[in-house]
Design a protein around this motif. Sequence first.
Motif, PDB file in Angstrom:
ATOM      1  N   GLU A 157       4.138   5.696 -16.576  1.00  0.00           N
ATOM      2  CA  GLU A 157       4.729   6.134 -17.839  1.00  0.00           C
ATOM      3  C   GLU A 157       5.442   7.485 -17.754  1.00  0.00           C
ATOM      4  O   GLU A 157       6.354   7.752 -18.534  1.00  0.00           O
ATOM      5  N   CYS A 158       5.028   8.352 -16.860  1.00  0.00           N
ATOM      6  CA  CYS A 158       5.581   9.702 -16.803  1.00  0.00           C
ATOM      7  C   CYS A 158       7.034   9.692 -16.320  1.00  0.00           C
ATOM      8  O   CYS A 158       7.569   8.658 -15.923  1.00  0.00           O
ATOM      9  N   GLU A 159       7.649  10.869 -16.342  1.00  0.00           N
ATOM     10  CA  GLU A 159       9.052  10.977 -15.940  1.00  0.00           C
ATOM     11  C   GLU A 159       9.267  10.522 -14.504  1.00  0.00           C
ATOM     12  O   GLU A 159      10.236   9.825 -14.187  1.00  0.00           O
ATOM     13  N   CYS A 169       7.492   8.342 -12.768  1.00  0.00           N
ATOM     14  CA  CYS A 169       7.381   6.887 -12.683  1.00  0.00           C
ATOM     15  C   CYS A 169       8.621   6.204 -13.254  1.00  0.00           C
ATOM     16  O   CYS A 169       9.053   5.159 -12.753  1.00  0.00           O
ATOM     17  N   GLN A 170       9.208   6.785 -14.282  1.00  0.00           N
ATOM     18  CA  GLN A 170      10.429   6.224 -14.846  1.00  0.00           C
ATOM     19  C   GLN A 170      11.592   6.363 -13.874  1.00  0.00           C
ATOM     20  O   GLN A 170      12.454   5.481 -13.786  1.00  0.00           O
ATOM     21  N   TRP A 171      11.611   7.466 -13.143  1.00  0.00           N
ATOM     22  CA  TRP A 171      12.647   7.628 -12.110  1.00  0.00           C
ATOM     23  C   TRP A 171      12.505   6.542 -11.047  1.00  0.00           C
ATOM     24  O   TRP A 171      13.497   5.993 -10.560  1.00  0.00           O
ATOM     25  N   LEU A 172      11.252   6.248 -10.668  1.00  0.00           N
ATOM     26  CA  LEU A 172      11.022   5.187  -9.684  1.00  0.00           C
ATOM     27  C   LEU A 172      11.515   3.850 -10.223  1.00  0.00           C
ATOM     28  O   LEU A 172      12.133   3.067  -9.497  1.00  0.00           O
ATOM     29  N   ARG A 173      11.234   3.584 -11.482  1.00  0.00           N
ATOM     30  CA  ARG A 173      11.673   2.324 -12.080  1.00  0.00           C
ATOM     31  C   ARG A 173      13.194   2.168 -12.033  1.00  0.00           C
ATOM     32  O   ARG A 173      13.717   1.075 -11.823  1.00  0.00           O
ATOM     33  N   SER A 174      13.880   3.278 -12.204  1.00  0.00           N
ATOM     34  CA  SER A 174      15.346   3.219 -12.228  1.00  0.00           C
ATOM     35  C   SER A 174      15.966   3.355 -10.843  1.00  0.00           C
ATOM     36  O   SER A 174      17.177   3.217 -10.685  1.00  0.00           O
ATOM     37  N   GLY A 175      15.123   3.637  -9.833  1.00  0.00           N
ATOM     38  CA  GLY A 175      15.629   3.787  -8.468  1.00  0.00           C
ATOM     39  C   GLY A 175      16.397   5.061  -8.244  1.00  0.00           C
ATOM     40  O   GLY A 175      17.268   5.124  -7.367  1.00  0.00           O
ATOM     41  N   THR A 176      16.070   6.118  -9.029  1.00  0.00           N
ATOM     42  CA  THR A 176      16.833   7.371  -8.930  1.00  0.00           C
ATOM     43  C   THR A 176      15.917   8.582  -8.744  1.00  0.00           C
ATOM     44  O   THR A 176      16.249   9.675  -9.200  1.00  0.00           O
ATOM     45  N   HIS A 177      14.785   8.405  -8.093  1.00  0.00           N
ATOM     46  CA  HIS A 177      13.850   9.529  -7.973  1.00  0.00           C
ATOM     47  C   HIS A 177      14.431  10.591  -7.037  1.00  0.00           C
ATOM     48  O   HIS A 177      14.778  10.300  -5.887  1.00  0.00           O
ATOM     49  N   PRO A 178      14.546  11.838  -7.501  1.00  0.00           N
ATOM     50  CA  PRO A 178      15.156  12.884  -6.664  1.00  0.00           C
ATOM     51  C   PRO A 178      14.282  13.334  -5.499  1.00  0.00           C
ATOM     52  O   PRO A 178      14.773  13.998  -4.589  1.00  0.00           O
ATOM     53  N   SER A 179      12.999  12.963  -5.516  1.00  0.00           N
ATOM     54  CA  SER A 179      12.093  13.405  -4.459  1.00  0.00           C
ATOM     55  C   SER A 179      11.722  12.296  -3.489  1.00  0.00           C
ATOM     56  O   SER A 179      10.737  12.402  -2.751  1.00  0.00           O
ATOM     57  N   LEU A 180      12.503  11.224  -3.496  1.00  0.00           N
ATOM     58  CA  LEU A 180      12.239  10.093  -2.608  1.00  0.00           C
ATOM     59  C   LEU A 180      13.519   9.659  -1.909  1.00  0.00           C
ATOM     60  O   LEU A 180      14.543   9.447  -2.549  1.00  0.00           O
ATOM     61  N   GLN A 181      13.436   9.557  -0.589  1.00  0.00           N
ATOM     62  CA  GLN A 181      14.543   9.038   0.212  1.00  0.00           C
ATOM     63  C   GLN A 181      14.029   7.865   1.032  1.00  0.00           C
ATOM     64  O   GLN A 181      12.930   7.929   1.601  1.00  0.00           O
ATOM     65  N   VAL A 182      14.820   6.801   1.096  1.00  0.00           N
ATOM     66  CA  VAL A 182      14.403   5.585   1.787  1.00  0.00           C
ATOM     67  C   VAL A 182      15.469   5.131   2.774  1.00  0.00           C
ATOM     68  O   VAL A 182      16.656   5.114   2.448  1.00  0.00           O
ATOM     69  N   PHE A 235       0.828  -1.208   0.000  1.00  0.00           N
ATOM     70  CA  PHE A 235       0.000   0.000   0.000  1.00  0.00           C
ATOM     71  C   PHE A 235       0.864   1.260   0.000  1.00  0.00           C
ATOM     72  O   PHE A 235       0.632   2.194  -0.771  1.00  0.00           O
ATOM     73  N   VAL A 236       1.859   1.292   0.855  1.00  0.00           N
ATOM     74  CA  VAL A 236       2.685   2.494   0.981  1.00  0.00           C
ATOM     75  C   VAL A 236       3.460   2.770  -0.304  1.00  0.00           C
ATOM     76  O   VAL A 236       3.477   3.904  -0.801  1.00  0.00           O
ATOM     77  N   TRP A 237       4.099   1.758  -0.881  1.00  0.00           N
ATOM     78  CA  TRP A 237       4.875   1.991  -2.104  1.00  0.00           C
ATOM     79  C   TRP A 237       3.969   2.429  -3.253  1.00  0.00           C
ATOM     80  O   TRP A 237       4.343   3.271  -4.074  1.00  0.00           O
ATOM     81  N   ARG A 238       2.767   1.885  -3.297  1.00  0.00           N
ATOM     82  CA  ARG A 238       1.816   2.275  -4.333  1.00  0.00           C
ATOM     83  C   ARG A 238       1.390   3.736  -4.143  1.00  0.00           C
ATOM     84  O   ARG A 238       1.269   4.489  -5.111  1.00  0.00           O
ATOM     85  N   LEU A 239       1.161   4.118  -2.878  1.00  0.00           N
ATOM     86  CA  LEU A 239       0.757   5.496  -2.588  1.00  0.00           C
ATOM     87  C   LEU A 239       1.899   6.470  -2.873  1.00  0.00           C
ATOM     88  O   LEU A 239       1.680   7.568  -3.400  1.00  0.00           O
ATOM     89  N   VAL A 240       3.117   6.079  -2.543  1.00  0.00           N
ATOM     90  CA  VAL A 240       4.287   6.917  -2.835  1.00  0.00           C
ATOM     91  C   VAL A 240       4.373   7.195  -4.336  1.00  0.00           C
ATOM     92  O   VAL A 240       4.576   8.347  -4.768  1.00  0.00           O
ATOM     93  N   ALA A 241       4.220   6.151  -5.133  1.00  0.00           N
ATOM     94  CA  ALA A 241       4.298   6.315  -6.590  1.00  0.00           C
ATOM     95  C   ALA A 241       3.199   7.243  -7.094  1.00  0.00           C
ATOM     96  O   ALA A 241       3.438   8.102  -7.951  1.00  0.00           O
ATOM     97  N   TRP A 242       1.997   7.093  -6.541  1.00  0.00           N
ATOM     98  CA  TRP A 242       0.875   7.933  -6.991  1.00  0.00           C
ATOM     99  C   TRP A 242       1.077   9.384  -6.593  1.00  0.00           C
ATOM    100  O   TRP A 242       0.818  10.303  -7.379  1.00  0.00           O
ATOM    101  N   LEU A 243       1.556   9.625  -5.380  1.00  0.00           N
ATOM    102  CA  LEU A 243       1.772  10.997  -4.922  1.00  0.00           C
ATOM    103  C   LEU A 243       2.804  11.714  -5.787  1.00  0.00           C
ATOM    104  O   LEU A 243       2.692  12.925  -6.042  1.00  0.00           O
ATOM    105  N   LEU A 244       3.800  10.984  -6.233  1.00  0.00           N
ATOM    106  CA  LEU A 244       4.860  11.592  -7.040  1.00  0.00           C
ATOM    107  C   LEU A 244       4.535  11.634  -8.536  1.00  0.00           C
ATOM    108  O   LEU A 244       5.183  12.364  -9.288  1.00  0.00           O
ATOM    109  N   CYS A 245       3.537  10.870  -8.949  1.00  0.00           N
ATOM    110  CA  CYS A 245       3.200  10.754 -10.361  1.00  0.00           C
ATOM    111  C   CYS A 245       2.769  12.104 -10.961  1.00  0.00           C
ATOM    112  O   CYS A 245       1.976  12.830 -10.368  1.00  0.00           O
ATOM    113  N   ARG A 246       3.270  12.411 -12.138  1.00  0.00           N
ATOM    114  CA  ARG A 246       2.931  13.668 -12.815  1.00  0.00           C
ATOM    115  C   ARG A 246       1.523  13.620 -13.421  1.00  0.00           C
ATOM    116  O   ARG A 246       0.973  14.661 -13.779  1.00  0.00           O
ATOM    117  N   GLN A 247       0.957  12.430 -13.538  1.00  0.00           N
ATOM    118  CA  GLN A 247      -0.356  12.272 -14.161  1.00  0.00           C
ATOM    119  C   GLN A 247      -1.413  11.786 -13.179  1.00  0.00           C
ATOM    120  O   GLN A 247      -2.421  11.223 -13.576  1.00  0.00           O
TER     121      GLN A 247
END
Length: 378
Positions: free
Chosen positions: A84-86, A88-101, A61-73
């Motif tokens: 598909e957006c930029e 979401c692609q950052w999440l796929r590559s593990g390099t999202h600048p707005s996410l720290q884990v 649930f949390v990872w899904r919500l994180v992706a949605w909150l950051l999603c441009r669409q």
Amino acid sequence: MSDLTESTGALDTSDGIYFAPLLPWQKTLWSQLTKRVSTSQQSLPHAMLAAGMQGMGKRAFVWRLVAWLLCRQRDTHPFGACAECESCQWLRSGTHPSLQVLPIVSMPVSVENTSNKEAASSSAKDKKSAKAASNSALKIKVDDIRALQPFIYQGGQGMRICVLDHAEKMTVAAANALLKTLEEPQAQVHLFLLSDTPAQLLPTIKSRVQQLPLQTIEPATAVEYVTQALGSTVNREAVGTAAIEQLIQLANGAPLAAIALAQAPWYSKRALWLTTWQALRSGKRSSIAASDYWQTQLSIIEFIQLSELMLLDMRRVCLGLSELQKDISLSVALDTYQPTDSGLEGFAASLQQTKIALQQNVQEKFAYDKLMQELAYL
């Protein structure tokens, strides 16, 4: 059972967890939270806690919500990130600048970016060392929390999200450092804490976060979900409603844990374990012969997991309660002989000691031989 994402009941380190289907029992909460964001009537709480036993789907649930909150669409995708957006692609590559884990080993990453192929070909000793290192890496230290401060307080950079998995692994100093962040909310910064054992969190931490209600699952919903997930077979045996209900009961009501239990290689060998115990106790089979046979069936860790479940049910029957496993005639076996409380406790202690010994690279054969000797006297 260990789980990073709880999305399928098994360990999943792929980026797909961000875009996995919403679990049925989480639909109401998802709707409530996403509506608050979409309508701008209220913002989400600054800090949220997803806590409870493994297998309830809190990480999914949390990872899904994180992706949605950051999603441009997200405005046009109310039921999950667009994938598909930029962002979401950052999440796929593990390099999202707005996410720290924290800890870093908890962050879902693309399978292509991991060394799974190398790990698959490593020796057993290397695997044990890697596992020990991974367990050590779960600890969250004060320096880890301090390293988040620039990210949290940078300001003017849009929404930023911090996820602290295994939050109970924070040291006292780390928890105290986190309190400052919790007491001084920053605009557009959201913290998600995840914990399998929330009782280990400091009361001061729990009092400053809003807990997400993810633990209540209607029995009928759980049965339907597990039935659909398992399909028509569990370990090549037909699945009936009684078998599904038993799995859920053994998993303490957690659907994902029930699925993982059904798919565990040792679950179909419960009756065989019972037969082995009876043969050892009666002297019809030697401990060495039993050890040699079981080494061809399960790893020592799998045998320990099987034994722990059998001990749990044996304790119930010895206390006058009904067994949870209705399909292997455990109570019938215990009608003729019941282990003593001290015997059950002693064997349980041996299982725990064996786990520790295995982390120190004790040979599996030696561990198996020792457990079989002790099982003969249970």
